[in-house]
Structures are given as structure tokens and as C-alpha cells.
Design an enzyme around this catalytic site. Structure first.
Site, short mmCIF file in Angstrom:
data_model
loop_
_atom_site.label_atom_id
_atom_site.label_comp_id
_atom_site.label_asym_id
_atom_site.label_seq_id
_atom_site.Cartn_x
_atom_site.Cartn_y
_atom_site.Cartn_z
N ASP A 126 0.84 -1.22 0.00
CA ASP A 126 0.00 0.00 0.00
C ASP A 126 0.87 1.26 0.00
O ASP A 126 0.38 2.35 -0.30
CB ASP A 126 -0.96 0.01 1.21
CG ASP A 126 -0.27 -0.05 2.57
OD1 ASP A 126 0.97 -0.17 2.64
OD2 ASP A 126 -1.00 0.02 3.59
N GLU A 127 2.16 1.11 0.33
CA GLU A 127 3.03 2.28 0.45
C GLU A 127 3.27 2.97 -0.90
O GLU A 127 3.71 4.12 -0.94
CB GLU A 127 4.36 1.91 1.12
CG GLU A 127 4.11 1.34 2.50
CD GLU A 127 5.33 1.18 3.37
OE1 GLU A 127 6.31 1.93 3.18
OE2 GLU A 127 5.31 0.30 4.24
N TYR A 149 12.19 2.97 -0.45
CA TYR A 149 11.55 1.64 -0.50
C TYR A 149 10.29 1.70 -1.37
O TYR A 149 10.15 0.94 -2.34
CB TYR A 149 11.21 1.16 0.91
CG TYR A 149 10.19 0.02 0.94
CD1 TYR A 149 10.48 -1.22 0.38
CD2 TYR A 149 8.93 0.19 1.51
CE1 TYR A 149 9.55 -2.26 0.39
CE2 TYR A 149 7.99 -0.83 1.53
CZ TYR A 149 8.30 -2.06 0.97
OH TYR A 149 7.38 -3.08 0.97
N LYS A 153 9.32 -0.11 -4.96
CA LYS A 153 8.19 -1.01 -5.15
C LYS A 153 7.26 -0.47 -6.26
O LYS A 153 6.75 -1.24 -7.08
CB LYS A 153 7.39 -1.18 -3.85
CG LYS A 153 8.11 -1.93 -2.75
CD LYS A 153 8.44 -3.38 -3.10
CE LYS A 153 7.25 -4.29 -3.18
NZ LYS A 153 7.63 -5.70 -3.42
#
Ligand code: NAD
Ligand code: TYD
Length: 338
Positions: A126-127, A149, A153
């Protein structure tokens, strides 16, 4: 089915391996894992007893390794858990994140294309949507990652979607919220705080402690991932969250209460750089596929705390290991004088 599960020696991947072997006893499950600091052969102790399980140490960025495994085991399906996963670490040294999370994903997609793999599931987060003050992100929202990060992703997700668009590959993306459960590396909030509390060390709470996450028990996540793999529509993205939004202070107090430890262990420390305030997901799409979480949050957190209490042999070597020493030193360097 003959599956390749990358990153299967990590936290979520190892739970998914266990689920697959239990649910589909005829499957062949091959794990490819580089065994970075986060990969732990002990996580696959149960799986190793199963004849339908194979483990190979290797890197998803190496096309020849991936190719060899696909041919040797006549792989039909790939589930990609392999990634660098810790935000704080990505702030200290982002390079490995771009390599594994973007280029590694691209290498796997190349292999999917070349070998006519029937299904590829990318495990995302979800990030990638970034922080949201109110409401919840849908799968159609723009990506606005804010840490090295989450940016890596997001890069992986964009590669997957581009390979779908360009080469019509049979791909799926799952965007899960924060997981917790047994066997999570003790650098992430819940296992770090539980194991620190168990050893009467301070719990370093960032900033005002009011950052909010949607906490998802790892077994519910794995059931959701399996639902997407089996029933998802190629080219689609599925959010996966349980709606257990809690701030870090609430989580910390619950952990201390479960362990009967003093709130005096909480240590306020300077905030994480670029710290996302709140994550929240709209999960209607996966619920329409037939998935819903089955674990009540309080029970899942209690069981998790009890698991760490009962398994010091799993986490003690990790806490005293070189990686944690290096990480703690870097962290203190960064905050020196603040
Ligand atoms: P983890 O850090 O526990 O495990 C990652 C695994 O990948 C390790 O076993 C590591 O050795 C392996 N790996 C790293 N680089 C590799 C490479 N180049 N080649 C092969 N293997 C490599 O991570 P996790 O928490 O289990 O997360 C798994 C996946 O789920 C990741 O893709 C992560 O982004 C995603 N995710 C995690 C969470 C969470 O809360 N933990 C939430 C949403 C999504
Ligand atoms: P983390 O488990 O690292 O997951 P993520 O940042 O990917 O959501 O952190 C969860 C929350 O806990 C996040 O708001 C940062 C906070 N946190 C602390 O307050 N102290 C810590 O030592 C850690 C590791 C995290």
C-alpha cells in the site's frame, strides 16, 4: 501446479509457502531466495520436511539462474515476494532497493515472457500510493511513493503493468497493507517492540507516535494473495487490507499491556525522515473476489506476541547479529546532535 516462489525464506513468503503446501498437496513449490540478512532458512523448517518442496539460494536479478530453475522444474506460476523491505534501511542505503525491487522484478518478467509462464503475481504494498490524510486509496489512484523503498516497489509495479500492456503477459499485482505475525524480522515495528520489551530495552517510538497503519495478520494476507492468484483477472491490481487502522502509540501500549511491562519503556526518538502519516486502503475489489479477513485483530496480535515469547531461539540470534549492530549504529549516527 508447479510454482516458483521468490523471497520465500522471508517473513510473508515463508507463510505463503506453508499455506500452498498445506492447501495443494500435489503442487511443487520451488523457493528462490538470496538469503539476505532478512532471509532465514529457519523460516522454511516445516516446508523442508515436505517432498514437494525445493530450495535454491540465488538472486532474482540473475536471469541465468531464474531461467535454469524455470526449465529444470518446468515452472508454470511465479509469485514474487523477493524484495528489500525496510523503509529505515532504504533511507540509509537505497541502492539495493532499486536493484532488487525494480530490476529484479524486470528480470522475472523477462523470464515470464520467454518461458510462457501461465501466471505471475507481484507482491506489492500500500506504500506505493503514499500517505493519505482521510479516506482510503483505491487501485485506480495515482502512485505517489515517498520513501526509497516505496519508490522502488512502485517501479516494480510499473514494470509489471508495462509488460502487461506491451507483451500481454498474464500478470497480477497485490498491494497489501502492513503485515504482522510470527517470523517477522525484528526491525519492523511489532517484532522490534515485542522483543525489546521482552528484554527490557527501550521501545524507540518515532515522532509523536500518531502515524497510522492498517494492520493485517500474515495468515489473512496469504489467504488473500492465494485468492488473487487463483481468481484474479490478468492485468488487474488488488488492494489487500483488513481495515485495522491503529496508530503506533496504540500498538505500543497494547504490546506493553500484553507483556505486563511498564509504559516507561517507551522512548520518544526523532521522527523518521519523510515519515508517511497514514495508510488506508479501499478493499472492495478483493472482497468481490470472495476474500475477507478471518482473524480478529486483538487475537492475532496476542497470538503474535505469545509466539515471540515462546520462540527466543528464533529472534535472539537476529537481534545480536552483525546486521542489527550496523543498523543501530547508523541510526544513532544519523540522529546525533538532534
Ligand atoms: P522480508 O524482508 O521478510 O523478506 C524478503 C525476502 O526476499 C528475504 O528472504 C530475502 O532474502 C529475499 N530477497 C531479497 N533480495 C533478493 C534477491 N535479489 N533475490 C532473491 N531473494 C531476495 O519481507 P516480507 O516482509 O516478507 O515482504 C515480502 C514482500 O511483501 C515484499 O515484496 C514486500 O515489499 C511485500 N510487502 C510486505 C509488507 C509487510 O508488512 N511486511 C506489506 C506489504 C507488502
Ligand atoms: P515499519 O514496521 O517499519 O513499517 P512501515 O514503515 O513500512 O509502515 O513501521 C511501522 C510504523 O512504526 C511506522 O509509522 C514507523 C513506526 N516505527 C517506530 O515508531 N519505531 C520503530 O523503531 C520502527 C521500526 C517503526
Amino acid at each position: 501446479m508447479r510454482l516458483l516462489i521468490t523471497g520465500g525464506a522471508g517473513f510473508i513468503g515463508s507463510h505463503y509457502v506453508d499455506l500452498r503446501l498445506k492447501r495443494y498437496p500435489r503442487d511443487l513449490v520451488v523457493v528462490l531466495d538470496k538469503l539476505t540478512y532478512a532471509g532465514n532458512p529457519a523460516n522454511l523448517a516445516g516446508a523442508r520436511r515436505n517432498q514437494c518442496f525445493k530450495f535454491i539460494k540465488g538472486d532474482i536479478c540473475e536471469a541465468r539462474t531464474v531461467e535454469r530453475i524455470i526449465r529444470k522444474y518446468r515452472i508454470e506460476v511465479i509469485v514474487n515476494f523477493a524484495a528489500e523491505t525496510h523503509v529505515d534501511r532504504s533511507i540509509l542505503s537505497p541502492e539495493d532497493f532499486a536493484r532488487t525491487d525494480v530490476l529484479g522484478t524486470q528480470t522475472l518478467l523477462g523470464a515470464v515472457r520467454k518461458n510462457k509462464i501461465k501466471r505471475f503475481l507481484q507482491i506489492s504494498t500500500d506504500e506505493v500510493y503514499g500517505s493519505i490524510e482521510r479516506g482510503a486509496f483505491r487501485e485506480t489512484n495515482d502512485l505517489k511513493p515517498s520513501s526509497p523503498y516505496s519508490a522502488s516497489k512502485a517501479g516494480g509495479d510499473l514494470q509489471v503493468l508495462a509488460y502487461r500492456h506491451t507483451y500481454d503477459l498474464p500478470v497480477l499485482i497485490a498491494r497489501s497493507s502492513n503485515n504482522f505475525g510470527p517470523r517477522q524480522y525484528p526491525e519492523k515495528l511489532i517484532p522490534l517492540f515485542v522483543t525489546n520489551a521482552l528484554t527490557d530495552q527501550a521501545l524507540p517510538l518515532y515522532g509523536d507516535g500518531l502515524n497510522t497503519r492498517d494492520w493485517l495478520y500474515v495468515e489473512d494476507n496469504c489467504l488473500g494473495l492465494d485468492c488473487i492468484l487463483e481468481k484474479g483477472v490478468f492485468g488487474e491490481v488488488y488492494n489487500l487490507g483488513a481495515g485495522n487502522t491503529r496508530n503506533n502509540l496504540e500498538i505500543t501500549h497494547t504490546i506493553l499491556k500484553l507483556l505486563k511491562k511498564s509504559i516507561g519503556l517507551i522512548k520518544r526518538v526523532p521522527d523518521r525522515l519523510g515519515h508517511d502519516r497514514r495508510y488506508a486502503l479501499n478493499t472492495r475489489k478483493i472482497r468481490d473476489l470472495g476474500w475477507q479477513p478471518v482473524w480478529p485483530f486483538a487475537k492475532a496480535l496476542k497470538d503474535t506476541v505469545e509466539w515471540y515469547q515462546a520462540h527466543p531461539e528464533w529472534w535472539q540470534p537476529l537481534k545480536s547479529g552483525e546486521y542489527m549492530k550496523y543498523y543501530r549504529q547508523q541510526y544513532h549516527e544519523r540522529h546525533k546532535g538532534k
